[in-house]
Design an enzyme around this catalytic site. Structure first.
Site, PDB file in Angstrom:
ATOM      1  CB  SER A   1      -0.543  -0.179   1.108  1.00  0.00           C
ATOM      2  OG  SER A   1      -1.385  -1.123   1.079  1.00  0.00           O
TER       3      SER A   1
HETATM    4  N1  SAH Z   1      -0.841  -4.286   3.750  1.00  0.00           N
HETATM    5  C1  SAH Z   1      -0.221  -5.462   2.415  1.00  0.00           C
HETATM    6  C2  SAH Z   1      -1.166  -4.928   1.357  1.00  0.00           C
HETATM    7  C3  SAH Z   1      -1.567  -5.731   0.465  1.00  0.00           C
HETATM    8  S1  SAH Z   1      -2.195  -5.719  -0.636  1.00  0.00           S
HETATM    9  C4  SAH Z   1       0.764  -3.949   1.829  1.00  0.00           C
HETATM   10  O1  SAH Z   1       0.822  -3.003   2.640  1.00  0.00           O
HETATM   11  O2  SAH Z   1       1.459  -4.465   1.341  1.00  0.00           O
HETATM   12  C5  SAH Z   1      -3.537  -6.387  -0.400  1.00  0.00           C
HETATM   13  C6  SAH Z   1      -3.473  -7.948   0.065  1.00  0.00           C
HETATM   14  O3  SAH Z   1      -4.461  -8.800   0.293  1.00  0.00           O
HETATM   15  C7  SAH Z   1      -2.996  -8.851  -1.125  1.00  0.00           C
HETATM   16  O4  SAH Z   1      -1.644  -9.360  -0.426  1.00  0.00           O
HETATM   17  C8  SAH Z   1      -3.839 -10.076  -1.248  1.00  0.00           C
HETATM   18  O5  SAH Z   1      -3.307 -11.073  -2.075  1.00  0.00           O
HETATM   19  C9  SAH Z   1      -4.309 -10.163   0.234  1.00  0.00           C
HETATM   20  N2  SAH Z   1      -6.221 -10.656   0.711  1.00  0.00           N
HETATM   21  C10 SAH Z   1      -6.802 -10.184  -0.411  1.00  0.00           C
HETATM   22  N3  SAH Z   1      -8.000 -11.157  -0.244  1.00  0.00           N
HETATM   23  C11 SAH Z   1      -7.663 -11.479   0.783  1.00  0.00           C
HETATM   24  C12 SAH Z   1      -8.851 -12.659   1.808  1.00  0.00           C
HETATM   25  N4  SAH Z   1      -9.933 -13.463   1.451  1.00  0.00           N
HETATM   26  N5  SAH Z   1      -7.718 -12.919   2.977  1.00  0.00           N
HETATM   27  C13 SAH Z   1      -6.366 -12.710   3.289  1.00  0.00           C
HETATM   28  N6  SAH Z   1      -5.868 -12.561   2.473  1.00  0.00           N
HETATM   29  C14 SAH Z   1      -6.381 -11.413   1.493  1.00  0.00           C
END
Ligand code: SAH
Length: 223
Positions: A72
């Protein structure tokens, strides 16, 4: 506390001046909490992305982390963290979407304990390694589908979802403690808005915060 290795990626792109520039930008965009700004300044974001992209680590942008996912944007990490903390200190926070582990690390510096779930096994394992390397040991990670919450009956002071969901998943609102707060991007008709939900005595109250752009919250787990 963070181990802050003077590291691999080199001094220039991770220097105090580069980080201060990011903090100035976050302040200009309305981030007010000194606590949050200090933690963002001190968290080595370059360690949570591929080395080839480390020179962009302190720019205020989302960056690819593989598997069609992104780390993010620092502004949104700061904003969501502020929204969680506005009601006072937090003991336990559940994060859905560990991704790179960067938001997890920021939270771990500000609350007693962070629980974080990720559906993609490879990202879960990578984040685990980085969080150990930076020395954060108040974090528990699980490779599981966050639509089901944390797989216990535990209640959390706050829940943060870092992927866009079409609604407020019931299993998440049910895991909120009394007065607990959920911050989540909700997608409707192709538009996403950041929402904050608070558990009240009589039910839930809801606030619309601002438009956002997140990857979608998906179902199931993959290796
Ligand atoms: N907070 C993270 C954001 C990553 S993007 C950072 O700053 O790096 C969002 C993440 O949510 C992705 O890695 C994706 O695989 C995960 N995600 C999407 N749906 C999900 C679910 N149902 N359960 C767990 N993780 C999920």
């Amino acid at each position: 506390m963070l181990n802050n290795p003077q590291t691999e990626a080199g001094i220039g792109m991770t220097s105090a001046r580069t980080r201060d520039r990011l903090i100035d930008r976050l302040k200009q965009q309305g981030i007010r909490s000194p606590q949050v700004l200090d933690v963002i300044r001190d968290t080595p974001r370059h360690l949570f992305i591929e080395e080839a992209m480390a020179h962009k680590a302190y720019e205020d942008t989302a960056l690819p982390i593989g598997f069609d996912q992104t780390i993010s944007q620092p502004y949104i990490v700061a904003r969501m963290t502020e929204l969680l903390l506005e009601g006072g200190p937090l003991r336990t926070v559940l994060e859905v979407g560990t991704g790179s582990g960067y938001q997890t690390a920021v939270l771990a510096e500000l609350v007693d304990r962070v629980f974080s779930v990720e559906r993609i096994g490879a990202l879960h394992h990578r984040a685990k390694g980085v969080l150990q390397k930076v020395g954060l040991n108040n974090v528990s990670l699980r490779h599981t589908d966050g639509n089901g919450g944390w797989p216990t009956t535990m209640k959390f002071d706050a829940i943060i979802v870092t992927a866009a969901s079409p609604s407020f998943p019931k299993s998440l609102t049910q895991q909120l403690a009394a007065d607990g707060v959920l911050v989540i991007p909700v997608e409707q008709n192709g538009e996403q808005a950041l929402c904050r939900v608070r558990r009240t005595e009589s039910g839930f109250s809801q606030e619309l915060i601002e438009p956002v752009c997140f990857v979608p919250m998906l179902k199931g787990v993959i290796e």
